[in-house]
Design a protein around this motif. Sequence first.
Motif: not given
Length: 179
Positions: A52-54, A158-162, A167-169, A174-175
């Motif tokens: 979340r920080a990143l 995987p957690i970061f990407l999810m 967040a983008e959604r 949508v990336s």
Amino acid sequence: MGDTQRQRLEERIASELVLIIALLGVAIVQVALPPRLFAFLPNVLLLLVVCRALLAGASSAARWAFYGGLAIDLCSGSVLGSHAVALLAAALAALVAFSPFNRTSWLVPIVGTLLGALAYHAVQVILISIMVAAVDLRSYVLIAALPETLATVIPALPIFLMMRWLAERRRGRVSIDVY
């Protein structure tokens, strides 16, 4: 005018309550489940706070660290606020390390989680030594910090990407980039 501001305040309070309940649920699961993977569990709240920080910055990560840390303290019976301070240190360590860099690289969540876990455990050792009793540093590192850090770093990407995808959604984008 008054109705829209009240609704915004109510929506904000409701979203904070949902966040608190979700982080409390994660803390309950993290504390209640016995270790499964090679006799230890990843620190899920640490991983979520660093990611979340990143993704969202210091203010959002500080809220997550505060709520999640208090939830762990309440569930585990530890000194109230100790995990919140340690999670905040983890988020700040990851943010400070990557503030001048682009955060889209796949190494960012892995190295950020590693740095965050090191800061988390350093603060935990200091707080336990001050508030409870002296800690045998070698035993703590070998038995608690190292296995938990490894278990937390493994699912970081995987957690970061999810979390980034979610967040983008929410923002309507949508990336489609793939590493």
